[in-house]
Scaffold this active site. Sequence first.
Site, PDB file in Angstrom:
ATOM      1  N   HIS A  23     -13.873   1.210  -0.757  1.00 40.04           N
ATOM      2  CA  HIS A  23     -13.084   0.098  -0.403  1.00 40.04           C
ATOM      3  C   HIS A  23     -11.748   0.618   0.617  1.00 40.04           C
ATOM      4  O   HIS A  23     -10.948  -0.075   0.711  1.00 40.04           O
ATOM      5  CB  HIS A  23     -12.698  -0.615  -1.581  1.00 40.04           C
ATOM      6  CG  HIS A  23     -13.333  -1.944  -2.349  1.00 40.04           C
ATOM      7  ND1 HIS A  23     -13.151  -2.656  -3.321  1.00 40.04           N
ATOM      8  CD2 HIS A  23     -14.575  -2.120  -1.836  1.00 40.04           C
ATOM      9  CE1 HIS A  23     -13.985  -3.181  -3.366  1.00 40.04           C
ATOM     10  NE2 HIS A  23     -14.798  -3.131  -2.445  1.00 40.04           N
TER      11      HIS A  23
ATOM     12  N   ASN B 276     -17.681  -0.507 -20.503  1.00 41.06           N
ATOM     13  CA  ASN B 276     -16.161  -1.705 -19.662  1.00 41.06           C
ATOM     14  C   ASN B 276     -15.876  -1.560 -20.953  1.00 41.06           C
ATOM     15  O   ASN B 276     -15.775  -1.695 -22.538  1.00 41.06           O
ATOM     16  CB  ASN B 276     -16.730  -2.908 -19.038  1.00 41.06           C
ATOM     17  CG  ASN B 276     -15.791  -3.149 -18.033  1.00 41.06           C
ATOM     18  OD1 ASN B 276     -14.993  -2.641 -17.206  1.00 41.06           O
ATOM     19  ND2 ASN B 276     -15.527  -4.142 -18.198  1.00 41.06           N
TER      20      ASN B 276
ATOM     21  N   ALA C 175     -12.369   3.779 -21.233  1.00 43.61           N
ATOM     22  CA  ALA C 175     -13.442   4.852 -20.602  1.00 43.61           C
ATOM     23  C   ALA C 175     -13.425   6.273 -20.515  1.00 43.61           C
ATOM     24  O   ALA C 175     -14.044   7.458 -20.436  1.00 43.61           O
ATOM     25  CB  ALA C 175     -13.208   4.914 -18.902  1.00 43.61           C
TER      26      ALA C 175
ATOM     27  N   ASN D 100     -12.439   2.752  -6.144  1.00 43.67           N
ATOM     28  CA  ASN D 100     -11.266   2.868  -6.296  1.00 43.67           C
ATOM     29  C   ASN D 100     -10.536   3.173  -5.014  1.00 43.67           C
ATOM     30  O   ASN D 100     -11.351   4.530  -3.907  1.00 43.67           O
ATOM     31  CB  ASN D 100     -11.279   3.723  -7.508  1.00 43.67           C
ATOM     32  CG  ASN D 100     -11.565   2.877  -8.667  1.00 43.67           C
ATOM     33  OD1 ASN D 100     -11.135   1.162  -8.632  1.00 43.67           O
ATOM     34  ND2 ASN D 100     -11.489   3.288  -9.825  1.00 43.67           N
TER      35      ASN D 100
ATOM     36  N   TYR E  60       1.265  -1.241   0.087  1.00 39.51           N
ATOM     37  CA  TYR E  60      -0.244   0.374   0.276  1.00 39.51           C
ATOM     38  C   TYR E  60       0.951   1.574   0.249  1.00 39.51           C
ATOM     39  O   TYR E  60       0.324   2.400  -0.524  1.00 39.51           O
ATOM     40  CB  TYR E  60      -0.928   0.006   1.306  1.00 39.51           C
ATOM     41  CG  TYR E  60      -1.834  -0.670   0.125  1.00 39.51           C
ATOM     42  CD1 TYR E  60      -2.952  -0.654  -0.305  1.00 39.51           C
ATOM     43  CD2 TYR E  60      -2.053  -2.610   1.744  1.00 39.51           C
ATOM     44  CE1 TYR E  60      -3.757  -1.437  -0.434  1.00 39.51           C
ATOM     45  CE2 TYR E  60      -3.165  -3.047   1.119  1.00 39.51           C
ATOM     46  CZ  TYR E  60      -4.306  -3.040  -0.351  1.00 39.51           C
ATOM     47  OH  TYR E  60      -5.260  -3.960  -0.244  1.00 39.51           O
TER      48      TYR E  60
HETATM   49  P1  OAD Z   1     -10.095  -5.497 -12.048  1.00 46.70           P
HETATM   50  O1  OAD Z   1      -8.910  -5.028 -12.132  1.00 46.70           O
HETATM   51  O2  OAD Z   1     -10.747  -6.895 -11.390  1.00 46.70           O
HETATM   52  O3  OAD Z   1     -10.904  -5.161 -13.140  1.00 46.70           O
HETATM   53  C1  OAD Z   1     -10.888  -3.451 -14.107  1.00 46.70           C
HETATM   54  C2  OAD Z   1     -11.532  -3.470 -15.558  1.00 46.70           C
HETATM   55  O4  OAD Z   1     -11.865  -2.278 -15.647  1.00 46.70           O
HETATM   56  C3  OAD Z   1     -12.073  -4.440 -16.403  1.00 46.70           C
HETATM   57  O5  OAD Z   1     -12.781  -5.394 -16.444  1.00 46.70           O
HETATM   58  C4  OAD Z   1     -10.851  -4.094 -17.333  1.00 46.70           C
HETATM   59  O6  OAD Z   1     -11.745  -4.900 -18.732  1.00 46.70           O
HETATM   60  C5  OAD Z   1     -11.044  -3.112 -17.343  1.00 46.70           C
HETATM   61  N1  OAD Z   1     -10.567  -2.357 -17.785  1.00 46.70           N
HETATM   62  C6  OAD Z   1      -9.198  -2.063 -18.280  1.00 46.70           C
HETATM   63  N2  OAD Z   1      -8.402  -1.103 -18.313  1.00 46.70           N
HETATM   64  C7  OAD Z   1     -10.130   0.254 -19.002  1.00 46.70           C
HETATM   65  C8  OAD Z   1     -10.188   1.435 -19.519  1.00 46.70           C
HETATM   66  N3  OAD Z   1      -9.167   2.136 -19.571  1.00 46.70           N
HETATM   67  N4  OAD Z   1     -11.734   1.893 -19.840  1.00 46.70           N
HETATM   68  C9  OAD Z   1     -12.124   0.993 -19.277  1.00 46.70           C
HETATM   69  N5  OAD Z   1     -12.205  -0.296 -18.822  1.00 46.70           N
HETATM   70  C10 OAD Z   1     -11.247  -0.430 -18.545  1.00 46.70           C
HETATM   71  O7  OAD Z   1     -10.659  -4.112 -10.639  1.00 46.70           O
HETATM   72  P2  OAD Z   1     -11.875  -3.781 -10.122  1.00 46.70           P
HETATM   73  O8  OAD Z   1     -13.105  -4.150 -10.990  1.00 46.70           O
HETATM   74  O9  OAD Z   1     -11.617  -2.486  -9.793  1.00 46.70           O
HETATM   75  O10 OAD Z   1     -10.559  -4.276  -3.770  1.00 46.70           O
HETATM   76  O11 OAD Z   1     -11.601  -4.874  -8.676  1.00 46.70           O
HETATM   77  C11 OAD Z   1     -12.760  -4.441  -7.948  1.00 46.70           C
HETATM   78  C12 OAD Z   1     -11.452  -4.764  -6.444  1.00 46.70           C
HETATM   79  O12 OAD Z   1     -10.956  -5.988  -6.030  1.00 46.70           O
HETATM   80  C13 OAD Z   1     -11.265  -3.586  -6.235  1.00 46.70           C
HETATM   81  O13 OAD Z   1     -11.857  -2.167  -5.761  1.00 46.70           O
HETATM   82  C14 OAD Z   1      -9.882  -4.380  -5.333  1.00 46.70           C
HETATM   83  C15 OAD Z   1      -9.681  -5.774  -6.016  1.00 46.70           C
HETATM   84  O14 OAD Z   1      -9.811  -6.217  -4.728  1.00 46.70           O
HETATM   85  C16 OAD Z   1     -10.097  -3.719  -3.259  1.00 46.70           C
HETATM   86  O15 OAD Z   1      -8.655  -2.871  -3.184  1.00 46.70           O
HETATM   87  C17 OAD Z   1     -10.809  -4.299  -1.340  1.00 46.70           C
END
Ligand code: OAD
Length: 236
Positions: free
Chosen positions: A109, A201, A219, A92, A56
């Site tokens: 989170h 996405n 995005a 985020n 972190y």
């Molecule tokens: P992920 O890393 O799981 O997913 C990111 C998503 O963003 C994927 O579906 C990608 O296809 C998409 N992506 C990547 N680049 C992009 C762009 N330029 N524009 C649009 N979409 C894009 O991240 P989260 O879903 O946020 O928890 O993960 C959820 C949680 O898992 C996080 O908050 C974290 C992690 O464990 C904690 O830290 C507690």
Amino acid sequence: MRDIHNIVILTGAGLSAESGIATFRGPGGLWEGHRVEDVCTPQALARNPELVHRFYDARRAKLAEVEPNAAHLALARLDTEWPGELLIVTQNVDDLHERAGAERLIHMHGELKSALCAQCGDRRPWEGSLPPESLCAACGAAALRPDIVFFGEMPYRMEAIERALARADLFVSIGTSGAVYPAAGFVQTARYCGARTLELNLEPSEGSFLFGESRMGPAGELVPTWVDEVLAARLV
Ligand code: OAD
């Protein structure tokens, strides 16, 4: 179809990807060979506090090198200009939404720039590295940890989020893989309560089939276009 007054927006790591912050899953998603699920747990913190703090500390230091992108700025504009209810719920832990100017915001989170005392529950702003031996300003215990919701812990402000979802006319999910609950289930709650649902996405997420509409792309391009559409329609 009902008019749109209340909007709930869920954001994930994909929103900050174009700012230069690596997503959790997919290419570049590993940190020193660790999966996020191996670092972000209460068990990992107890077993190896140095590793978890270092993870972190590195992410907190990275914030100084990055800026909000066009998607953060567009959402902040929507927040400012939308006359109805609006809530941005972000998974985020970076501070890019608020640096872009968003105010109606929940960090479900946790936040990198905050420290949590595991002893007394005090939460306060934190800059720079957070060594495990740091003392809590409220109770004096050497029990400060990153103010991040670890796997197995309850996300912040769930009651407020559930209330907003129940009232939503439009639920929009941006840049999240739909792999982590409870956030991954928000689309179902919103749909059940009658909201239109939209996913923005880079690629279909695990829950794409749950959304009424999906748009695929970066995005930084999709979000400003969508915000222009919503503000032009002004259905409130
Ligand atoms: P992920 O890393 O799981 O997913 C990111 C998503 O963003 C994927 O579906 C990608 O296809 C998409 N992506 C990547 N680049 C992009 C762009 N330029 N524009 C649009 N979409 C894009 O991240 P989260 O879903 O946020 O928890 O993960 C959820 C949680 O898992 C996080 O908050 C974290 C992690 O464990 C904690 O830290 C507690």
